[in-house]
Design a protein around this motif. Structure first.
Motif, PDB file in Angstrom:
ATOM      1  N   GLN A 129      -0.851   2.422   3.492  1.00 37.19           N
ATOM      2  CA  GLN A 129      -0.645   2.950   2.142  1.00 37.19           C
ATOM      3  C   GLN A 129       0.708   3.665   2.026  1.00 37.19           C
ATOM      4  N   ALA A 133       5.056   3.862  -0.537  1.00 44.12           N
ATOM      5  CA  ALA A 133       5.805   4.961  -1.137  1.00 44.12           C
ATOM      6  C   ALA A 133       7.233   4.536  -1.469  1.00 44.12           C
ATOM      7  N   GLY A 145       5.204  12.004  -6.564  1.00 47.16           N
ATOM      8  CA  GLY A 145       4.284  11.785  -5.446  1.00 47.16           C
ATOM      9  C   GLY A 145       3.255  10.712  -5.730  1.00 47.16           C
ATOM     10  N   PRO A 146       3.684   9.551  -6.215  1.00 42.59           N
ATOM     11  CA  PRO A 146       2.710   8.535  -6.605  1.00 42.59           C
ATOM     12  C   PRO A 146       2.031   7.857  -5.416  1.00 42.59           C
ATOM     13  N   ASN A 147       0.900   7.268  -5.700  1.00 41.16           N
ATOM     14  CA  ASN A 147       0.140   6.484  -4.738  1.00 41.16           C
ATOM     15  C   ASN A 147      -0.029   5.113  -5.362  1.00 41.16           C
ATOM     16  N   ILE A 149      -2.377   3.092  -5.546  1.00 38.57           N
ATOM     17  CA  ILE A 149      -3.642   2.860  -6.260  1.00 38.57           C
ATOM     18  C   ILE A 149      -3.583   3.445  -7.673  1.00 38.57           C
ATOM     19  N   TRP A 150      -2.696   4.436  -7.884  1.00 40.66           N
ATOM     20  CA  TRP A 150      -2.543   4.989  -9.230  1.00 40.66           C
ATOM     21  C   TRP A 150      -2.280   3.909 -10.268  1.00 40.66           C
TER      22      TRP A 150
ATOM     23  N   VAL B  96      -5.844   8.312 -15.423  1.00 38.39           N
ATOM     24  CA  VAL B  96      -6.802   8.187 -14.315  1.00 38.39           C
ATOM     25  C   VAL B  96      -6.920   9.511 -13.571  1.00 38.39           C
ATOM     26  N   ILE B 100      -6.643  11.108  -4.158  1.00 37.79           N
ATOM     27  CA  ILE B 100      -5.917  10.889  -2.906  1.00 37.79           C
ATOM     28  C   ILE B 100      -4.417  11.102  -3.088  1.00 37.79           C
ATOM     29  N   SER B 101      -3.753  11.478  -1.990  1.00 35.54           N
ATOM     30  CA  SER B 101      -2.308  11.736  -2.018  1.00 35.54           C
ATOM     31  C   SER B 101      -1.539  10.436  -1.795  1.00 35.54           C
ATOM     32  N   THR B 102      -0.217  10.546  -1.799  1.00 37.22           N
ATOM     33  CA  THR B 102       0.640   9.375  -1.552  1.00 37.22           C
ATOM     34  C   THR B 102       0.251   8.678  -0.253  1.00 37.22           C
ATOM     35  N   ARG B 104      -2.668   8.722   1.204  1.00 38.89           N
ATOM     36  CA  ARG B 104      -4.103   8.475   1.174  1.00 38.89           C
ATOM     37  C   ARG B 104      -4.954   9.601   1.774  1.00 38.89           C
ATOM     38  N   PHE B 134       5.843   7.916 -17.216  1.00 40.97           N
ATOM     39  CA  PHE B 134       4.741   8.018 -16.272  1.00 40.97           C
ATOM     40  C   PHE B 134       4.737   9.480 -15.847  1.00 40.97           C
ATOM     41  N   LYS B 136       2.095  13.440 -15.273  1.00 39.64           N
ATOM     42  CA  LYS B 136       0.770  14.049 -15.075  1.00 39.64           C
ATOM     43  C   LYS B 136       0.286  14.683 -16.371  1.00 39.64           C
TER      44      LYS B 136
END
Lengths: 392, 180
Positions: A129, A133, A145-147, A149-150, B96, B100-102, B104, B134, B136
């Motif tokens: 994962q 990044a 700090g995106p992931n 799955i976002w 959404v 989880i973080s960047t 995981r 994009f 928060k």
């Protein structure tokens, strides 16, 4: 009606090969490529000296952990001292590999092409994962700090909102594909599960739970493509490439409607036009839409115009897309069931159409008679669509 | 091969423990550092954020308004010569709840992440494409995302105090509902 498209050679798929798809494999990436490539050659009754050109596909170098990954894979893929090229459009690469092989042959440049896709995600540890990044825009996206799955969750949430689809409607894709994969010899995540199992699995980014997602995989897949003359010499049952299409939107995924993949529709239109298909929802007998997430299969079924926008969840519930349904989708088990070694997963989908159209899919063979199939992959930042139409 | 159905496919699967005890296993951590320039259009955009403004660029040929700004129109290939200041308000296109973080790791407190479709007066092409960001969301509960109440919600940026702004996307702390 088939438009008058000028290609020098008609192109057929004449062989296919696969390795196991698994979370961690002992083999190096080039060994995996060699296994799949040898099997594809063997299934066509050919050896490497019969092959004119090589096309390699692999997604970001960062997974295998080797830059110049195409060059690194060249020997395993049979490419030493041959015209060899690597193509790349993220997750869309898998279907782009046979598309690129098609133009090598259609143009008259090569008579036979060995097309090989490989991906090894396990080297990135403890979890791949983190590698994702680096796909984000460094200035505007990474500071948040995106992931990865976002963005899938954002797209799934938009699709649910736009279409009034519920999580349980979408989970049915995962249930169907994992069950289909029980009959696939490469399968990593085949299982008999229920909608409740999906809903009760770990919530990663609501609305995405763990069982809404395909697994992390290592694996390779390969195809042999040949011009009409060669193909008729190689086999009595060539599977023809009737149409190809590919499109790329921009990387500004948050500047467009996420409920519908326009770029997939454009790619599909290009492929259908070449194949002379006007009503894909009636003229396609079997489909392998790209399913790294369960909602994505529905999203792509609509992009491929196999259902009207927002109609796919209802048709799914009615069994329309089951192996014995009117338009079976992912009879292989898809990425959700067979696994997702990125580029190799797309080639696996095209290999499935090859076997389905030759009535060689064994326990996975769809119930209805099949004449034409479509496979599709998607990739990058919600922007790439690659589509291929095969016929027998 | 009949769809591979009766043939054992090549490849040797490793369990996690087996992987970590492989002979010759090499661990490698790439060291790579970069300095990214934001470019012509985005540098001005980031200066705008510092001043509490959301700036976009308009294509003189087709009228598209780009946020984040581009130096050129993607459709016309023409230079986007005109800067426009947007009101900053907009609606939530999708949102959404991330647990989880960047990398995981599980997060203690979930974050709400969204795509904001910004109001762009005079932008007539809006539909499939739009000016947007994009970011928060704050003052929105996970339940609002799940129920769908958050989708289509009117929002505005919550700016950091001027002295804390650095000319990056985090000069906007988050977007929050207009009525709060």
């Amino acid at each position: 009606m088939r438009p008058n498209i000028h290609v020098k050679n008609k192109v057929a798929v004449v062989g296919a090969g696969l390795t196991l798809f698994r979370r961690r494999m002992l083999e190096t990436p080039r060994e995996l490529a060699w296994e799949a490539a040898s099997m594809a050659l063997e299934s066509a009754g050919l050896t490497l000296k019969d092959i004119d050109c090589i096309v390699i596909g692999t997604a970001p170098d960062a997974f295998d952990g080797v830059h110049l990954n195409g060059e690194y894979l060249a020997d395993g893929a049979g490419g030493v001292n041959k015209p060899t090229v690597r193509v790349y459009v993220g997750g869309g690469t898998g279907v782009f590999v046979p598309i690129a092989a098609w133009w090598h042959v259609a143009s008259g440049l090569c008579r036979t092409v060995l097309a090989v896709a490989e991906e090894k995600m396990s080297p990135a540890h403890p979890h791949p994962q983190g590698v994702f990044a680096y796909i984000w825009d460094p200035v505007l996206e990474r500071p948040l700090g995106p992931n990865l799955i976002w963005i899938f969750a954002l797209e799934m949430r938009r699709y649910m909102h736009k279409c009034g689809a519920k999580k349980e409607d979408i989970a049915l894709v995962s249930v169907k594909n994992k069950a289909n994969a029980l009959d696939h010899p490469a399968a990593q995540a085949a299982a008999k599960i229920t909608v409740e199992d999906v809903l009760n699995s770990e919530v990663l980014v609501w609305p995405v739970n763990r069982l809404d997602i395909s697994p992390v995989s290592d694996g390779a897949a390969a195809l042999v493509l040949a011009s009409e003359n060669e193909a008729r010499r190689i086999t009595d049952s060539p599977v023809w490439v009737e149409g190809v299409g590919f499109t790329l939107d921009n990387t500004h995924w948050y500047n467009r409607e996420l409920g519908y993949p326009r770029y997939v529709q454009y790619a599909a239109r290009m492929a259908y036009k070449m194949a002379g298909i006007e009503r894909p929802w009636r003229e396609i007998d079997v489909a392998e839409p790209y399913d790294p997430f369960d909602y994505k299969e529905l999203h792509h079924i609509e992009g491929l115009m196999l259902a009207r926008p927002c109609e796919a969840p209802k048709l799914l519930k009615e069994g329309h897309f089951n192996r014995d349904g009117d338009l079976p989708t992912s009879p292989s088990g898809g990425l959700l069931g067979v696994g997702n070694p990125i580029a190799a997963a797309g080639v696996m989908k095209v290999a499935e159409l090859f076997w389905q159209l030759r009535y060689e899919a064994g326990a996975r063979q769809v119930k209805k008679p099949v004449h034409r199939g479509v496979a599709q992959a998607w990739g990058d930042l919600m922007q790439a669509g690659t589509v291929i139409v095969l016929g027998n | 091969m009949s769809g591979g159905a009766e043939r054992r496919l090549p490849g040797h699967y490793l369990k996690s423990k087996e992987m970590y005890s492989l002979p010759g296993l090499v661990e490698y951590r790439p060291v790579a550092r970069y300095l990214f320039s934001a470019g012509q259009a985005q540098s001005r955009f980031l200066d705008g954020l510092k001043e509490g403004k959301i700036l976009g660029k308009r294509c003189p040929r087709c009228g598209r308004v780009y946020v984040p700004p581009r130096s050129y129109c993607e459709y016309c290939m023409a230079p986007t010569s005109e800067w426009v200041e947007l009101p900053g308000t907009g609606e939530v296109h999708t949102a959404v709840v991330s647990y989880i973080s960047t990398f995981r790791e599980r997060m203690e407190k979930p974050e709400i992440v969204a795509v904001i479709k910004l109001d762009a007066p005079g932008y007539t092409k809006g539909g499939y494409e739009f000016a947007g960001l994009f970011h928060k969301l704050c003052n929105v509960e996970p339940e609002d995302v799940i129920s769908g109440r958050a989708i289509g919600m009117r929002v505005k940026p919550r700016w950091r105090p001027p002295e804390e702004r650095k000319g990056d996307v985090n000069d906007i702390e988050c977007f929050e509902p207009v009525e709060s």
